[in-house]
Scaffold this motif. Structure first.
Motif, PDB file in Angstrom:
ATOM      1  N   ASN A   1      -0.227 -11.822  -0.588  1.00 16.96           N
ATOM      2  CA  ASN A   1       1.219 -11.190  -1.156  1.00 16.96           C
ATOM      3  C   ASN A   1       1.849 -12.364  -2.021  1.00 16.96           C
ATOM      4  O   ASN A   1       2.109 -13.672  -1.343  1.00 16.96           O
ATOM      5  CB  ASN A   1       1.866 -11.146   0.217  1.00 16.96           C
TER       6      ASN A   1
ATOM      7  N   THR B   1       1.736  -8.118  -6.219  1.00 15.54           N
ATOM      8  CA  THR B   1       3.418  -8.452  -6.456  1.00 15.54           C
ATOM      9  C   THR B   1       3.896  -7.039  -6.836  1.00 15.54           C
ATOM     10  O   THR B   1       3.400  -6.408  -7.459  1.00 15.54           O
ATOM     11  CB  THR B   1       3.399  -9.371  -7.456  1.00 15.54           C
ATOM     12  N   LEU B   2       5.213  -7.330  -6.493  1.00 16.75           N
ATOM     13  CA  LEU B   2       5.797  -6.065  -6.992  1.00 16.75           C
ATOM     14  C   LEU B   2       6.479  -6.258  -8.259  1.00 16.75           C
ATOM     15  O   LEU B   2       7.269  -5.414  -9.073  1.00 16.75           O
ATOM     16  CB  LEU B   2       7.289  -5.721  -5.960  1.00 16.75           C
TER      17      LEU B   2
ATOM     18  N   GLY C   1      -0.126  -5.507  -9.606  1.00 18.96           N
ATOM     19  CA  GLY C   1       1.432  -5.564  -9.863  1.00 18.96           C
ATOM     20  C   GLY C   1       1.952  -4.299 -10.205  1.00 18.96           C
ATOM     21  O   GLY C   1       1.259  -3.196 -10.427  1.00 18.96           O
ATOM     22  N   VAL C   2       3.442  -4.440 -10.604  1.00 22.81           N
ATOM     23  CA  VAL C   2       3.897  -3.165 -11.166  1.00 22.81           C
ATOM     24  C   VAL C   2       4.560  -3.481 -12.505  1.00 22.81           C
ATOM     25  O   VAL C   2       5.188  -4.522 -12.774  1.00 22.81           O
ATOM     26  CB  VAL C   2       5.000  -2.753 -10.269  1.00 22.81           C
TER      27      VAL C   2
ATOM     28  N   VAL D   1       4.060   4.697  -9.705  1.00 24.47           N
ATOM     29  CA  VAL D   1       4.758   4.373  -8.362  1.00 24.47           C
ATOM     30  C   VAL D   1       5.034   5.476  -7.802  1.00 24.47           C
ATOM     31  O   VAL D   1       5.014   5.686  -6.427  1.00 24.47           O
ATOM     32  CB  VAL D   1       5.937   3.470  -8.776  1.00 24.47           C
TER      33      VAL D   1
ATOM     34  N   PRO E   1       9.916  -0.247  -1.705  1.00 21.26           N
ATOM     35  CA  PRO E   1       9.103  -1.297  -2.088  1.00 21.26           C
ATOM     36  C   PRO E   1       8.278  -2.124  -1.284  1.00 21.26           C
ATOM     37  O   PRO E   1       7.078  -2.309  -1.787  1.00 21.26           O
ATOM     38  CB  PRO E   1      10.340  -2.381  -2.241  1.00 21.26           C
ATOM     39  N   HIS E   2       8.410  -1.897   0.074  1.00 15.24           N
ATOM     40  CA  HIS E   2       7.441  -2.490   0.966  1.00 15.24           C
ATOM     41  C   HIS E   2       6.349  -1.595   1.034  1.00 15.24           C
ATOM     42  O   HIS E   2       5.150  -1.944   1.315  1.00 15.24           O
ATOM     43  CB  HIS E   2       8.020  -2.739   2.461  1.00 15.24           C
TER      44      HIS E   2
ATOM     45  N   ILE F   1       5.084   0.274  -1.641  1.00 14.44           N
ATOM     46  CA  ILE F   1       4.248  -0.200  -2.874  1.00 14.44           C
ATOM     47  C   ILE F   1       3.454  -1.133  -2.755  1.00 14.44           C
ATOM     48  O   ILE F   1       2.447  -1.381  -3.139  1.00 14.44           O
ATOM     49  CB  ILE F   1       5.383  -0.315  -3.981  1.00 14.44           C
ATOM     50  N   ALA F   2       3.989  -2.351  -2.052  1.00 14.97           N
ATOM     51  CA  ALA F   2       3.251  -3.678  -1.686  1.00 14.97           C
ATOM     52  C   ALA F   2       2.096  -3.249  -0.801  1.00 14.97           C
ATOM     53  O   ALA F   2       0.783  -3.577  -1.178  1.00 14.97           O
ATOM     54  CB  ALA F   2       3.969  -4.624  -0.983  1.00 14.97           C
TER      55      ALA F   2
END
Length: 471
Positions: A224, A249-250, A259-260, A284, A292-293, A295-296
């Motif tokens: 992470n 990573t977000l 990531g995003v 997403v 958010p968490h 998506i992680a």
């Protein structure tokens, strides 16, 4: 067929979900099995009778004495390393394995090619990530299962008749402590926050046990980016030559990261010329729920799947097909323009921090058994998002005091009761505080056993109370 266990004197420490299957498997392999157990209750006696009928020796009410002649201990994961049984074993030079270690060593015993393990640990998000990973692997047409600390037991998975191409394995810090030989295809530590320190003794020991999951990885160590401690564990691990460090990573991913970017989950790790190219994996909105968490979690699952060679299309299809378990940021209902969300599974401050970060304006229902936690950092970080708070449970005063220090302007309702009916009053008080557009969020940051059997019953009580609002 003789095995390395034939004629060996093995002590199984603890009955229950891991001990009984371990005793049966070892007995079937020809070992002389003795089970020791602290408890001597009705359930233990029933399990003992089942095992004794097979020829297994069971000692109830005596989990501290090392049986004479023991050559190996296989322990339930929850038994503390400081237990006298283990001290005696170490003094006698007797190795100690957990159920995960036993399962790892039994792979391929029947002559079949062992299925690789894609392994997941972390303070929070393990179960969701493993389930997402299994969904992705299935979407790729692979024979798989979510196993370990969830779903199918590892012993059943490696000794049963069903054949797998790959296993999605959830591992707790307890299980990793007793699994010295584990060598996964690829693995991830999702996050690290203080938890189970009474068992491990210190944060350093807890982190070290989590980090065992990276030892000997073959293809990828997924970490992470936002949690440096997870990257530190990768750096400290002794891995196979060519194994890569892959971050998630977000934010916008760099090379060797996922990531995003503009609402898309993208891969810059498992593509040609990762310094210039990226591969779209999913939107997403394909992640359920798109907090958010979570998506992680999806990115970590995608990283492990991509390390195993899964296509981008299978990542997308697997995420779309995934449905989270109950009580994990579960939308219950909208009543009068207010959304009611059940995250009863948020039983510690780290999980609750992630839950609170998912919403803009919150009436927070919290409290229960704090398990030694403090709440200042949690409340300070969420203060701007709080419309109000309703507190329940034995240790609610700790949260009330943190709110007074860091969010004094937030109205607080302190319910001085710990009966199960308190949840209905809590939801009614939350409704009074909420405004259209707000979210009433059950994210207790505490364990549930002061008022409920478990977090499931607590979440069910919340959902029932919300349904009564809308009736």
């Amino acid at each position: 067929m003789p095995s390395e266990f034939t004629g060996k004197h093995v002590t199984v420490a603890g009955l229950g979900v891991s001990g009984v299957p371990a005793a049966k498997v070892l007995h079937g392999l020809g070992a002389h099995v003795t089970v020791v157990n602290d408890g001597d209750d009705e359930r233990s006696r029933a399990q003992a009778a089942q095992l004794e009928a097979l020829g297994v020796t069971v000692r109830l009410g005596d989990g501290d004495t090392l049986p004479e002649g023991t050559e190996l201990i296989v322990t339930a994961p929850g038994w503390k390393p400081t237990k006298p049984l283990f001290t005696a074993a170490e003094e006698a030079g007797v190795p100690i394995w957990g159920d995960v270690e036993l399962a790892w060593r039994l792979r391929g015993l029947d002559g079949r090619e062992p299925a690789p393990w894609l392994a997941v640990t972390g303070t929070n998000g393990k179960t969701t990530t493993v389930q997402m990973l299994a969904s992705i692997l299935k979407a790729a047409g692979l024979r798989t299962a979510a196993v370990g600390n969830i779903g199918v037991s590892l012993l059943d998975a490696v000794t049963g008749e069903e054949e797998y191409d790959v296993l999605a394995v959830e591992l707790s810090s307890y299980q990793l402590h007793w699994a010295p030989s584990l060598r996964a295809h690829s693995a991830t530590v999702l996050n690290l926050a203080p938890d189970h320190l009474d068992w491990h003794g210190s944060m350093e020991a807890y982190a070290a046990d989590k980090g065992r999951i990276y030892e000997g990885n073959h293809v990828a160590c997924v970490y992470n980016v936002a949690d440096k401690a997870t990257e530190d564990l990768v750096r400290a691990a002794d891995v196979e030559e060519g194994c890569r460090a892959i971050g998630f990573t977000l934010g916008t991913p760099g090379p060797s990261q996922l990531g995003v970017v503009e609402g898309l989950l993208v891969d810059r790790a498992f593509v040609e010329d990762r310094h210039k190219n990226a591969q779209e994996l999913a939107e997403v909105s394909d992640v359920n729920p798109p907090a958010p968490h979570n998506i992680a979690n999806a990115l970590a699952a995608a990283g492990l799947a991509r390390a195993f060679g899964v296509s981008a299309a299978a990542v997308r299809d697997g995420l779309r097909a995934f449905t989270p378990d109950a009580h994990r940021i579960a939308h219950v209902a909208d009543v009068d323009g207010v959304s009611y969300v059940d995250d009863s599974k948020a039983t510690n401050t780290h999980a609750t921090e992630a839950s609170l970060a998912a919403y803009e304006s919150i009436v927070w229902i919290a409290g229960g058994l704090a398990k030694g936690a403090t709440f200042d950092e949690l409340v300070a970080g969420a203060a701007k998002r709080l419309r109000g708070a309703v507190l329940i449970g034995a240790d609610r005063a700790l949260i009330r005091e943190a709110l007074a220090r860091h969010a004094p302007e937030v109205p607080v309702v302190d319910l001085d009761r710990t009966d199960t009916g308190a949840m209905l009053q809590a939801v009614q008080e939350a409704r009074r505080l909420a405004r259209p557009g707000d979210t009433v969020l059950l994210a207790p940051a505490c364990a549930s056993m002061d008022m409920f059997t478990n977090y499931n019953q607590r979440g069910d009580a919340f959902a029932q109370a919300v349904r009564e609002l809308g009736a």
